[in-house]
Design a protein around this motif. Structure first.
Motif, PDB file in Angstrom:
ATOM      1  N   THR A  29       0.828  -1.203   0.000  1.00  0.00           N
ATOM      2  CA  THR A  29       0.000   0.000   0.000  1.00  0.00           C
ATOM      3  C   THR A  29       0.862   1.252   0.000  1.00  0.00           C
ATOM      4  O   THR A  29       0.538   2.252  -0.658  1.00  0.00           O
ATOM      5  N   LEU A  30       1.978   1.214   0.711  1.00  0.00           N
ATOM      6  CA  LEU A  30       2.887   2.374   0.750  1.00  0.00           C
ATOM      7  C   LEU A  30       3.369   2.728  -0.655  1.00  0.00           C
ATOM      8  O   LEU A  30       3.414   3.906  -1.035  1.00  0.00           O
ATOM      9  N   LEU A  31       3.735   1.718  -1.447  1.00  0.00           N
ATOM     10  CA  LEU A  31       4.165   1.982  -2.822  1.00  0.00           C
ATOM     11  C   LEU A  31       3.029   2.572  -3.656  1.00  0.00           C
ATOM     12  O   LEU A  31       3.246   3.481  -4.474  1.00  0.00           O
ATOM     13  N   LEU A  32       1.822   2.066  -3.450  1.00  0.00           N
ATOM     14  CA  LEU A  32       0.685   2.598  -4.182  1.00  0.00           C
ATOM     15  C   LEU A  32       0.377   4.039  -3.768  1.00  0.00           C
ATOM     16  O   LEU A  32      -0.052   4.849  -4.597  1.00  0.00           O
ATOM     17  N   VAL A  33       0.599   4.359  -2.491  1.00  0.00           N
ATOM     18  CA  VAL A  33       0.381   5.728  -2.023  1.00  0.00           C
ATOM     19  C   VAL A  33       1.333   6.688  -2.736  1.00  0.00           C
ATOM     20  O   VAL A  33       0.966   7.828  -3.060  1.00  0.00           O
ATOM     21  N   TYR A  34       2.566   6.229  -2.970  1.00  0.00           N
ATOM     22  CA  TYR A  34       3.497   7.074  -3.736  1.00  0.00           C
ATOM     23  C   TYR A  34       2.911   7.396  -5.112  1.00  0.00           C
ATOM     24  O   TYR A  34       2.934   8.554  -5.548  1.00  0.00           O
TER      25      TYR A  34
ATOM     26  N   THR B 292      -7.120  -2.886   2.834  1.00  0.00           N
ATOM     27  CA  THR B 292      -6.632  -1.570   2.414  1.00  0.00           C
ATOM     28  C   THR B 292      -5.756  -1.683   1.173  1.00  0.00           C
ATOM     29  O   THR B 292      -5.834  -0.848   0.263  1.00  0.00           O
ATOM     30  N   PHE B 293      -4.917  -2.715   1.115  1.00  0.00           N
ATOM     31  CA  PHE B 293      -4.083  -2.910  -0.076  1.00  0.00           C
ATOM     32  C   PHE B 293      -4.944  -3.165  -1.311  1.00  0.00           C
ATOM     33  O   PHE B 293      -4.715  -2.563  -2.372  1.00  0.00           O
ATOM     34  N   CYS B 294      -5.924  -4.047  -1.190  1.00  0.00           N
ATOM     35  CA  CYS B 294      -6.774  -4.363  -2.350  1.00  0.00           C
ATOM     36  C   CYS B 294      -7.575  -3.140  -2.795  1.00  0.00           C
ATOM     37  O   CYS B 294      -7.721  -2.890  -3.994  1.00  0.00           O
ATOM     38  N   VAL B 295      -8.089  -2.383  -1.838  1.00  0.00           N
ATOM     39  CA  VAL B 295      -8.844  -1.176  -2.174  1.00  0.00           C
ATOM     40  C   VAL B 295      -7.942  -0.166  -2.871  1.00  0.00           C
ATOM     41  O   VAL B 295      -8.302   0.406  -3.920  1.00  0.00           O
ATOM     42  N   THR B 296      -6.761   0.081  -2.306  1.00  0.00           N
ATOM     43  CA  THR B 296      -5.855   1.071  -2.881  1.00  0.00           C
ATOM     44  C   THR B 296      -5.380   0.645  -4.258  1.00  0.00           C
ATOM     45  O   THR B 296      -5.246   1.476  -5.166  1.00  0.00           O
ATOM     46  N   ALA B 297      -5.133  -0.658  -4.436  1.00  0.00           N
ATOM     47  CA  ALA B 297      -4.731  -1.149  -5.756  1.00  0.00           C
ATOM     48  C   ALA B 297      -5.847  -0.954  -6.776  1.00  0.00           C
ATOM     49  O   ALA B 297      -5.596  -0.582  -7.933  1.00  0.00           O
ATOM     50  N   THR B 298      -7.092  -1.174  -6.357  1.00  0.00           N
ATOM     51  CA  THR B 298      -8.221  -0.957  -7.266  1.00  0.00           C
ATOM     52  C   THR B 298      -8.304   0.500  -7.693  1.00  0.00           C
ATOM     53  O   THR B 298      -8.455   0.812  -8.884  1.00  0.00           O
ATOM     54  N   VAL B 299      -8.197   1.403  -6.730  1.00  0.00           N
ATOM     55  CA  VAL B 299      -8.278   2.833  -7.031  1.00  0.00           C
ATOM     56  C   VAL B 299      -7.116   3.255  -7.923  1.00  0.00           C
ATOM     57  O   VAL B 299      -7.293   4.002  -8.902  1.00  0.00           O
ATOM     58  N   ALA B 300      -5.910   2.774  -7.612  1.00  0.00           N
ATOM     59  CA  ALA B 300      -4.738   3.156  -8.409  1.00  0.00           C
ATOM     60  C   ALA B 300      -4.846   2.634  -9.838  1.00  0.00           C
ATOM     61  O   ALA B 300      -4.526   3.335 -10.800  1.00  0.00           O
ATOM     62  N   LEU B 301      -5.299   1.381  -9.999  1.00  0.00           N
ATOM     63  CA  LEU B 301      -5.433   0.820 -11.344  1.00  0.00           C
ATOM     64  C   LEU B 301      -6.539   1.522 -12.135  1.00  0.00           C
ATOM     65  O   LEU B 301      -6.399   1.770 -13.340  1.00  0.00           O
ATOM     66  N   ALA B 302      -7.628   1.861 -11.446  1.00  0.00           N
ATOM     67  CA  ALA B 302      -8.694   2.599 -12.127  1.00  0.00           C
ATOM     68  C   ALA B 302      -8.205   3.985 -12.533  1.00  0.00           C
ATOM     69  O   ALA B 302      -8.517   4.469 -13.635  1.00  0.00           O
ATOM     70  N   ALA B 303      -7.429   4.626 -11.664  1.00  0.00           N
ATOM     71  CA  ALA B 303      -6.867   5.936 -12.005  1.00  0.00           C
ATOM     72  C   ALA B 303      -5.871   5.808 -13.151  1.00  0.00           C
ATOM     73  O   ALA B 303      -5.798   6.681 -14.028  1.00  0.00           O
ATOM     74  N   ARG B 304      -5.088   4.734 -13.140  1.00  0.00           N
ATOM     75  CA  ARG B 304      -4.133   4.485 -14.241  1.00  0.00           C
ATOM     76  C   ARG B 304      -4.882   4.346 -15.568  1.00  0.00           C
ATOM     77  O   ARG B 304      -4.452   4.864 -16.598  1.00  0.00           O
ATOM     78  N   TRP B 305      -6.008   3.650 -15.533  1.00  0.00           N
ATOM     79  CA  TRP B 305      -6.816   3.520 -16.747  1.00  0.00           C
ATOM     80  C   TRP B 305      -7.348   4.886 -17.192  1.00  0.00           C
ATOM     81  O   TRP B 305      -7.309   5.226 -18.372  1.00  0.00           O
ATOM     82  N   ALA B 306      -7.839   5.675 -16.240  1.00  0.00           N
ATOM     83  CA  ALA B 306      -8.377   6.984 -16.592  1.00  0.00           C
ATOM     84  C   ALA B 306      -7.307   7.890 -17.189  1.00  0.00           C
ATOM     85  O   ALA B 306      -7.598   8.717 -18.061  1.00  0.00           O
ATOM     86  N   LEU B 307      -6.070   7.726 -16.744  1.00  0.00           N
ATOM     87  CA  LEU B 307      -4.974   8.564 -17.247  1.00  0.00           C
ATOM     88  C   LEU B 307      -4.475   8.113 -18.617  1.00  0.00           C
ATOM     89  O   LEU B 307      -4.271   8.936 -19.514  1.00  0.00           O
ATOM     90  N   ALA B 308      -4.246   6.799 -18.764  1.00  0.00           N
ATOM     91  CA  ALA B 308      -3.542   6.344 -19.967  1.00  0.00           C
ATOM     92  C   ALA B 308      -4.162   5.132 -20.634  1.00  0.00           C
ATOM     93  O   ALA B 308      -3.621   4.646 -21.628  1.00  0.00           O
ATOM     94  N   GLY B 309      -5.258   4.618 -20.117  1.00  0.00           N
ATOM     95  CA  GLY B 309      -5.853   3.436 -20.723  1.00  0.00           C
ATOM     96  C   GLY B 309      -5.051   2.187 -20.413  1.00  0.00           C
ATOM     97  O   GLY B 309      -4.264   2.135 -19.472  1.00  0.00           O
TER      98      GLY B 309
END
Length: 890
Positions: free
Chosen positions: A154-159, A207-224
């Motif tokens: 989760t710490l890496l995903l927070v970065y 928390t890790f699974c939730v944060t990974a979901t949000v980060a991956l969804a944000a990654r999709w929104a940014l660059a597909g």
């Protein structure tokens, strides 16, 4: 810094350093309870895992009645309750992950024992420990290791989240990277994730699974990216498989699906979004089915667990372990507890402020795709969870990554503050980015604010982890009991809490064991004559009374309306009036060098697992059961005292309703349904000693608070009173005073909260936020109005100030409040005012009729009490400031 390779290397080095520091904090005191399994959730999860095994064939694996992997039923082999239902209320994915890792460790240890490597002796310790990893004692340690590693992920995903919380066109790539590093630093030292990493529960994995979901969804929104989208669905399924509340992740996934839609007809765009949602739902459903098969195979049991959890968090289930939250304020409780204990105030203010800043940026259409997806998770989750009756601090863990990411982004934006001249140019261009107040901070102060928040967070983390480097208070207390209490002594403990002494079976240095007579006191039961008699009998014959934590005495004392005798019992016990003397206390407070930080008033779940406060009393007075029954029985509800034993408890509202005095029947006397001395004590209105002892400071403080109410509420009146020459500026003080006072009075009258200073302060902050939003929406119009009507506004300020000061002068001529003929009714008004200030709920206590409530109009004096609480000026001084205020407002 200008060389790309050096910049990347430095970034990686800092991130690696934060991982090492975060790992050290999360693994400190790894076996902090020394195999005693003191955490109840961890204990149950490990217990269920210990009864599970791998099935012999696929048919047995998928048969709910025979499968040894079914968490809803006891295993078929070797159990009295074979095939019977069991109450497993946690997500199944963390449970299966624990089993998989533990048995993989055992298999690796067995392989190492058989290997023919050149130096097999080097692997002997791994074999010695590894072959026990699937045992009951070691499963907890495996679960804690999983929690710690998940939280480092989760710490890496927070970065990454912090790095993309700023939109690059507005802030630049370097600023985004700085925000990412600062967010990772905040999370590495945030206390709540550190604490949850020490538990073999579901929160860190969730928390890790939730944060990974949000980060991956944000990654999709940014660059597909097809795989990013599919993985977002998979992580969503794992998150829901860890805890059902993660189903709210569909909101950020839906928000991400709206990005990168090709141009065309609306129907075609809707079809594209629908296909994307179908893909992500399919991936989530498959991941959930594979990791939670018995949620589908035993759907009824799964639905029952969800219903039970919903009843618990909503308060429909009147569980003893959630009664601590009766009377707590929705949202405010979470904000305060997370800020004070879970993060520390500096980081807490930055985190919640960052969330508000990001929300304003989104409202102004300046938030990037990543920030939008993060908000689509944080805001709905907090809006839903913040309303829960049960407010365990761990419920905030899934949004802490987004909070610290927004806080770091906000801090970096503040550090990038522009000059006043640059701000003016940006405003003209319509690109203002920050609240104006930060532009005028000296450049050296801006980074100092973020550095101070980080330094305070590091200090709080270093202080907190000391609880894992000291002996757990239950172990220390158990040692004391075995050494001091003779064999056969009668030990009184409390139900719904762990009974001490612990067995200490796994401790090599455990003291000699003794047998004791143990009795649990049913203090959560309703207050009845039968309960009073049972308590008196056990107290009279007991030798030691052991309070393992504050699980009972903290909430019961606060719930005096529901437990008039129970709250009095604890009050008398701690005062030494029940014949018991405090002989030992064991604490494990956070500490940093000589600085000790008592946290007894923190949320119960923050202290009772890893550092509870243990108190042991000895029966030195040896009072008789009759004498004890007399001392306790007088606090029973009046109806109970007159009925005798065996009757039901005092009436209470359904569910988790707030416990208030029962309204009198028509024609009945206006009396309370309990003794006045059992009411909660309200004495929070004399905190400003400086202003109370200085007439000049008192006048200034009173004028400022009254004026502040007008300044923050004028933006709310501005669009409504277009027909007035001043657009409501002259009415704003009275409007703000009435609005704040009415909102607080209503909540205290219906039982949402008590008449407390901290509640008023929270409502004032909410009013300020509403005013700030209203100002932001019409900033240009209000600025133009101020320029054109500056003289009128200044004239109104002068009229108010002169009228206020003139009547202060009148009151200075004769400030007495007690004079029976020159004073008029002031001494009676003063009595009403003091009664209102001391009343926890409304209608307030009657100062002339003991045990009654005021049967008279009192709202005007109540409004005066609002300003008294906010200014902290003593009532005898504030009374003479209130009258001039009313004159000036008129």
């Amino acid at each position: 810094m200008n060389h790309p390779r050096i910049y990347r290397a430095l970034t990686l080095a800092l991130l690696a350093l934060l991982l090492v520091a975060g790992g050290a904090l999360r693994l400190t005191g790894f076996n902090w309870d020394r195999f005693q399994h003191v955490h109840p959730d961890e204990r149950f999860i490990v217990w269920v895992a210990d009864t599970m095994s791998f099935p012999e064939d696929l048919g047995a694996a998928l048969d709910p009645l025979r499968s040894p992997l079914n968490p809803f039923r006891w295993p078929a082999a070797g159990q009295e309750l074979a095939g019977e239902r069991r109450n497993y209320a946690y997500g199944h994915f963390p449970l299966y992950l624990l089993l998989l890792v533990a048995h993989a460790g055992v298999a690796l240890a067995d392989w190492l024992a058989k290997t023919t490597l050149a130096f097999p002796a080097a692997f002997q310790p791994l074999h010695t420990v590894g072959r026990h990893l699937a045992d009951y004692n070691y499963l907890g340690l495996v679960g804690r290791a999983i929690s710690a590693l998940a939280d480092l992920g989760t710490l890496l995903l927070v970065y990454w989240l912090g790095k993309h919380a700023l939109s690059r066109p507005a802030a630049g790539i370097r600023a985004g990277n700085a925000a990412g590093l600062l967010a990772a630093a905040f999370y590495a030292f945030a206390v709540l994730p550190i604490q949850l990493s020490h538990y073999a529960a579901v929160d860190a994995v969730l928390t890790f699974c939730v944060t990974a979901t949000v980060a991956l969804a944000a990654r999709w929104a940014l660059a597909g990216g097809r795989w990013a989208w599919v993985l977002a669905g998979v992580m969503c399924g794992l998150a829901v498989g860890s805890k059902f509340s993660a189903v709210l992740l569909m909101v950020p996934l839906a928000a991400a699906a709206l990005y990168r839609v090709p141009a065309g007809a609306l129907r075609g765009q809707a079809a594209v979004v629908a296909r994307r949602l179908a893909v992500v739902l399919a991936a989530a459903g498959l991941a959930f089915a594979l990791t939670n098969p018995f949620a589908l195979l035993e759907a009824a049991a799964y639905r029952d667990q969800i219903a039970a959890q919903n009843a618990m968090v909503s308060g429909v289930m009147d569980a003893p372990y959630t009664r601590q939250y009766i009377g707590t304020v929705p949202y405010v409780y979470f904000v305060v507890q997370l800020s004070q204990w879970g993060l520390g105030w500096p980081l807490g203010v930055l985190a919640w402020g960052g969330l508000a800043w990001a929300t304003v940026e989104f409202a102004r259409h300046r938030a990037g795709p990543a920030a939008t997806v993060m908000l689509a998770w944080a805001l709905p989750y907090f809006a839903t969870t913040g309303l829960f009756h049960a407010k365990f601090l761990r419920y905030m863990a899934p949004i802490v990554p987004c909070l610290v990411a927004f806080g770091a982004a906000w801090a970096v934006t503040i550090m990038q503050g522009r000059s006043k001249k640059q701000e003016g140019r940006k405003k003209k261009e319509g690109r203002a980015f920050l609240p104006s107040a930060f532009f005028y901070l000296p450049p050296i102060v801006r980074p100092a604010l973020a550095a101070l928040a980080l330094l305070a967070t590091v200090g709080w983390a270093l202080a907190f982890v000391q609880v894992y480097n000291q002996e757990h208070p239950w172990i220390a207390a158990s040692r004391w009991i075995y050494q001091q209490a003779p064999a056969g002594a009668k030990l009184l403990t409390e139900h719904w809490d762990d009974a001490l002494p612990l067995a200490l079976d796994e401790l090599p240095d455990r003291p000699a064991q003794r047998e004791y007579v143990r009795v649990e006191l049913p203090l959560w039961d309703d207050d009845t004559p039968a309960k009073a008699g049972a308590l008196a009998a056990e107290l009279a014959s007991g030798d030691y009374l052991i309070l393992a934590s504050n699980r009972l005495y903290a909430p019961i004392q606060r719930l005096a309306a529901r437990y008039p005798m129970g709250s009095a019992y604890y009050r008398l016990l701690f005062a030494g009036e029940l014949g018991y003397t405090r002989v030992a206390e064991f604490t494990d407070y956070p500490r940093l060098g000589p600085l000790v930080i008592p946290d007894d008033h923190a949320d119960e779940s923050f202290t009772v697992y890893d550092h509870p406060h243990v108190t042991i009393f000895a029966n030195t007075g040896r009072l008789s059961a009759e004498e004890l029954a007399g001392r306790l029985g007088r606090y029973l509800p009046t109806a109970q005292r007159s009925r005798g034993s065996g009757v039901a408890g005092a009436p209470r509202a359904p569910g988790h309703a707030r416990y208030l005095p029962q309204p009198p029947a028509p024609g009945a006397a206006l009396t309370l349904d309990r003794p006045v001395d059992t009411l909660p004590v309200v004495n929070d209105f004399r905190w400003n000693r400086a202003a109370s002892e200085s007439g000049l400071l008192a006048v200034v403080a009173w004028w400022f608070v009254a004026s502040l109410l007008g300044w923050i509420t004028w933006p709310l009146l501005f669009p409504l009173l277009r027909g007035l020459a001043d657009r409501g500026y002259g009415l704003a003080r009275a409007f703000g005073w009435l609005l704040l006072g009415w909102a607080h009075w209503l909540g205290a009258s219906v039982g949402l909260w008590q008449n407390r200073f901290e509640v008023l302060l929270a409502l004032l902050l909410l009013l300020a936020v509403a005013g700030r939003i209203a100002w932001a929406a019409q900033r240009a119009q209000m600025a133009a109005f101020r320029r054109d009507h500056n003289r009128l506004l200044l004239a109104e300020e002068a009229v108010y100030a002169l009228a206020f000061l003139a009547f202060v002068g009148v009151r200075l001529l004769d400030p007495d409040l007690w004079q029976p003929w020159n004073g008029g009714e002031k001494f009676m008004e003063f009595a009403f005012l003091n009664a209102i200030l001391r009343s926890p709920t409304f209608p307030p206590l009657d100062p002339y009729f003991a045990g009654g409530v005021i049967n008279y109009y009192y709202f005007g004096l109540y409004l005066v009490s609002v300003l008294i609480k906010l200014t902290g000026i003593v009532p005898e001084v504030a009374f003479n400031l209130a009258i001039p205020s009313l004159f000036a407002l008129t």
